[in-house]
Motif scaffolding. Structure first.
Motif, PDB file in Angstrom:
ATOM      1  N   LEU A 107       5.031   6.064  -7.132  1.00 40.70           N
ATOM      2  CA  LEU A 107       4.313   5.148  -8.132  1.00 40.70           C
ATOM      3  C   LEU A 107       4.531   3.592  -7.707  1.00 40.70           C
ATOM      4  O   LEU A 107       5.549   3.068  -7.264  1.00 40.70           O
ATOM      5  CB  LEU A 107       5.096   5.057  -9.465  1.00 40.70           C
ATOM      6  N   GLN A 108       3.232   2.912  -7.490  1.00 42.15           N
ATOM      7  CA  GLN A 108       3.170   1.589  -7.115  1.00 42.15           C
ATOM      8  C   GLN A 108       2.653   0.714  -8.226  1.00 42.15           C
ATOM      9  O   GLN A 108       1.578   1.053  -8.819  1.00 42.15           O
ATOM     10  CB  GLN A 108       2.513   1.457  -5.966  1.00 42.15           C
ATOM     11  N   PHE A 109       2.928  -0.768  -8.128  1.00 43.97           N
ATOM     12  CA  PHE A 109       2.661  -1.575  -9.330  1.00 43.97           C
ATOM     13  C   PHE A 109       2.237  -2.913  -8.385  1.00 43.97           C
ATOM     14  O   PHE A 109       2.869  -3.432  -7.536  1.00 43.97           O
ATOM     15  CB  PHE A 109       3.717  -2.159 -10.018  1.00 43.97           C
ATOM     16  N   TYR A 110       1.005  -3.397  -8.511  1.00 44.85           N
ATOM     17  CA  TYR A 110       0.382  -4.478  -7.772  1.00 44.85           C
ATOM     18  C   TYR A 110      -0.233  -5.423  -8.866  1.00 44.85           C
ATOM     19  O   TYR A 110      -0.535  -4.924  -9.898  1.00 44.85           O
ATOM     20  CB  TYR A 110      -0.805  -4.092  -6.755  1.00 44.85           C
ATOM     21  N   ILE A 111      -0.219  -6.802  -8.513  1.00 42.34           N
ATOM     22  CA  ILE A 111      -0.734  -7.832  -9.168  1.00 42.34           C
ATOM     23  C   ILE A 111      -1.379  -8.847  -8.204  1.00 42.34           C
ATOM     24  O   ILE A 111      -1.044  -8.905  -7.207  1.00 42.34           O
ATOM     25  CB  ILE A 111       0.062  -8.466 -10.129  1.00 42.34           C
ATOM     26  N   ALA A 112      -2.368  -9.574  -8.865  1.00 42.19           N
ATOM     27  CA  ALA A 112      -3.148 -10.501  -8.172  1.00 42.19           C
ATOM     28  C   ALA A 112      -1.969 -11.620  -7.544  1.00 42.19           C
ATOM     29  O   ALA A 112      -1.054 -11.855  -8.676  1.00 42.19           O
ATOM     30  CB  ALA A 112      -4.071 -11.205  -8.895  1.00 42.19           C
ATOM     31  N   ASP A 113      -1.999 -12.129  -6.722  1.00 46.18           N
ATOM     32  CA  ASP A 113      -0.867 -13.258  -6.433  1.00 46.18           C
ATOM     33  C   ASP A 113      -1.211 -14.399  -6.700  1.00 46.18           C
ATOM     34  O   ASP A 113      -1.810 -15.461  -5.547  1.00 46.18           O
ATOM     35  CB  ASP A 113      -0.759 -13.091  -4.744  1.00 46.18           C
ATOM     36  N   ASN A 114      -1.157 -14.846  -8.038  1.00 44.66           N
ATOM     37  CA  ASN A 114      -1.595 -16.363  -8.327  1.00 44.66           C
ATOM     38  C   ASN A 114      -0.679 -16.528  -9.697  1.00 44.66           C
ATOM     39  O   ASN A 114      -0.014 -15.842 -10.105  1.00 44.66           O
ATOM     40  CB  ASN A 114      -2.944 -16.150  -8.833  1.00 44.66           C
ATOM     41  N   ASP A 115      -0.932 -17.732 -10.192  1.00 49.22           N
ATOM     42  CA  ASP A 115      -0.214 -18.176 -11.094  1.00 49.22           C
ATOM     43  C   ASP A 115      -0.415 -17.557 -12.667  1.00 49.22           C
ATOM     44  O   ASP A 115       0.415 -17.448 -13.498  1.00 49.22           O
ATOM     45  CB  ASP A 115      -0.607 -19.698 -11.573  1.00 49.22           C
ATOM     46  N   SER A 116      -1.604 -16.682 -12.788  1.00 48.78           N
ATOM     47  CA  SER A 116      -1.784 -15.967 -13.953  1.00 48.78           C
ATOM     48  C   SER A 116      -1.168 -14.435 -13.906  1.00 48.78           C
ATOM     49  O   SER A 116      -1.345 -13.913 -14.558  1.00 48.78           O
ATOM     50  CB  SER A 116      -3.102 -15.970 -14.343  1.00 48.78           C
TER      51      SER A 116
END
Length: 281
Positions: free
Chosen positions: A97-106
């Motif tokens: 299972l993998q978790f990704y997010i956008a690499d930004n302040d939000s």
């Protein structure tokens, strides 16, 4: 605290409700990190703030690296290989299972710090039920990924990628959970009646003093309950057919609270990660 009992002596105000309190006890995993740049493609890992070989994800050839709706590459936060994880009721016993997010302040949020998107766009949860253990069938060149911006956690400054070690613990419900008082003091209802204010205050003070524990405050967590800097983020999604009652992952932040990934237990039982509630609170 054992797996379903509170061993400690309780004050009278809590002893009256011992059975109700013990009925809420859940297991959870506290995730402990050890820096390790020699992790394999398949191992559980926390990717860290810097690009390093051990922090790249398991990704079969032909599988597109996840991107935002604008075509920017997402950041791998964590990868969990359930074959390495202590048994946790309701969770898979195999698969990655993998978790990704956008690499930004939000942190990948679009407008509000609580999202349930179809499809998942600026963040992603991906599950591989049958990992391929042949490296020749995997993507191993990640030079196309940019340097990371990322963030730091409250208690851990994670620069390099880290291996994950688990400690299994147990804790009763946190009072900040939206269902806490419904389960523990059902006579209170939606609002505290005037004649029950003393009961409410005495119970709350004792509960926080006696049962307050790291099961609510550990910075990296899977399963169980957790506290929030603000209200329970799931309240606004109470109209869903099933509650988002299972914490897939919590990551504490330096400011603004913590990141939470929740799933419905009915979806988790089918290993269906297409419907995940992502929140900061």
């Amino acid at each position: 605290m054992s797996n379903d009992k509170i061993k400690e002596d309780l004050p009278a105000i809590l002893e009256r409700y011992r059975d109700r309190i013990e009925a809420t006890i859940k297991p959870y995993l506290s995730l402990n990190l050890t820096p390790d740049e020699n992790l394999t493609w398949w191992q559980s890992k926390f990717a860290g703030r810097e690009k390093s070989p051990g922090g790249f994800p398991y990704l079969p050839k032909g599988f597109d690296y996840p991107q935002t709706s604008d075509g920017e590459y997402l950041l791998l936060l964590a990868q969990i290989n359930f074959a390495e994880v202590p048994y946790l009721e309701g969770f898979p016993t195999r698969g990655i299972l993998q978790f990704y997010i956008a690499d930004n302040d939000s942190y990948g949020f679009s407008n509000y710090y609580c999202e349930l998107n179809y499809p998942q766009s600026n963040w992603r949860v991906i599950y591989f039920p049958e990992p391929d253990l042949n490296a020749e069938n995997l993507i191993t060149d990640f030079d196309f990924l940019p340097e990371k911006y990322w963030f730091e956690t409250t208690e851990l400054e994670i620069t390099k990628c880290s291996a994950i070690r688990w400690t299994k613990k147990y804790a009763p419900i946190c009072l900040e959970d939206d269902s806490a008082y419904k389960l523990l003091l059902p006579q209170i209802g939606e609002a505290v009646p005037f004649e029950l204010e003393d009961l409410y205050e005495e119970f709350t003070d004792a509960y926080l003093k006696i049962l307050d524990n790291d099961g609510w405050f550990c910075p990296l967590q899977m399963g169980g309950y957790s506290c929030y800097f603000s209200d329970d983020p799931r309240v606004g999604f109470s109209e869903e057919e099933d509650p988002f009652d299972t914490l897939l992952l919590k990551i504490s932040l330096i400011e603004s609270g913590s990141l939470f990934f929740y799933i419905q237990s009915s979806a988790l039982a089918k290993c269906d990660f297409s419907k995940v509630l992502y929140a900061m609170a």
